[in-house]
Write an enzyme that holds these catalytic residues in place. Structure first.
Site, mmCIF file in Angstrom:
data_model
loop_
_atom_site.group_PDB
_atom_site.id
_atom_site.type_symbol
_atom_site.label_atom_id
_atom_site.label_comp_id
_atom_site.label_asym_id
_atom_site.label_seq_id
_atom_site.Cartn_x
_atom_site.Cartn_y
_atom_site.Cartn_z
ATOM 1 C CB CYS A 66 81.295 126.853 18.909
ATOM 2 S SG CYS A 66 81.102 127.596 20.540
ATOM 3 N N GLY A 67 84.375 127.626 19.846
ATOM 4 C CA GLY A 67 85.351 128.708 20.002
ATOM 5 C C GLY A 67 85.224 129.487 21.294
#
Length: 255
Positions: free
Chosen positions: A251-252
């Protein structure tokens, strides 16, 4: 009186001794190669016990309320509660939110929930940032719901170290996951379950009657945002149901 060491420590006794210093300096001085060798065969409980002892302030846990193994270890086995950060993207499954509620009651979690700035529901998120943002700009979606929210949480809590639930067997991209690493802000990032397998997780859950997200019983092996999570088949990686049909693997917040 213990004196702070101004360079990376080079032996095990020095690692323990320098813990009396300022927590941020302590983190900066740690030799992560040495630390990873020291705990290579350690249990998650041993790793967490060391962390809670050596980092008495500025240590937090992050959770997605999928499995509650780490919270159970901290709050019940070790009796070492730490602040728990939950990133509510406002697009989670109802089951995830209910698991969070039950966990807070059962474990009396010191829970800190964060969402995107200026939004408190899916509707207000869409009004502020656009309809179905995950379809038009998925990186922007996660920057708002996960990356910025996490950094705000860690800053608010004066975190110098944070605990994740990642494991090496979850996906190809995590196969070399270390137990200890640093994030891009210099904080210590701790992965106490790194060498555990999915089988180990479930064995622990059943042995200790640990709370878990009921979506696992419905074929979801990794649980994220409702619009971006699907069930997985028996021959797929645990995280194959996340962002299906795209090249995205994280997701980061862990990049």
């Amino acid at each position: 009186m213990v004196q702070c060491i101004e360079a990376p420590v080079s032996d095990l006794s020095a690692i323990d001794a320098v813990a009396a210093c300022n927590p941020k300096r302590f983190i900066q001085q740690l030799d992560l190669n040495l630390l990873n060798r020291r705990f290579a065969q350690a249990s998650p409980q041993e790793i967490l016990a060391w962390c809670t002892t050596q980092i008495p302030t500025g240590l937090v846990q992050t959770t997605s309320f999928s499995f509650l193994a780490i919270s159970h270890m901290l709050y019940e086995e070790l009796d070492q509660p730490v602040p728990v950060v939950f990133l509510d993207t406002l697009h989670l499954f109802p089951e995830t939110l209910e698991t969070a509620r039950k966990a807070q009651v059962r474990y009396q979690l010191d829970l800190h929930t964060y969402s995107a700035v200026g939004a408190s529901s899916r509707e207000s998120f869409a009004a502020r940032y656009g309809e179905n943002l995950w379809e038009t700009d998925i990186d922007r979606f996660y920057e708002l719901t996960k990356v910025e929210s996490l950094q705000r949480a860690l800053s608010d809590l004066n975190a110098v170290a944070w605990i994740t639930g990642r494991r090496r067997d979850q996906s190809e991209s995590r196969k070399d996951l270390p137990i200890f690493e640093r994030d891009d802000q210099g904080r210590l990032k701790i992965n106490p379950l790194a060498h555990w397998t999915r089988k180990d997780i479930w064995a622990y859950i059943f042995k200790h009657d640990v709370l878990y997200n009921p979506l696992h019983d419905q074929g979801y092996t990794s649980i994220g945002d409702q619009p971006l999570t699907t069930r997985t088949s028996a021959d797929e990686d645990e995280r194959a149901g996340r962002w299906r049909g795209t090249e995205k693997t994280e997701c980061g917040i862990h990049l």
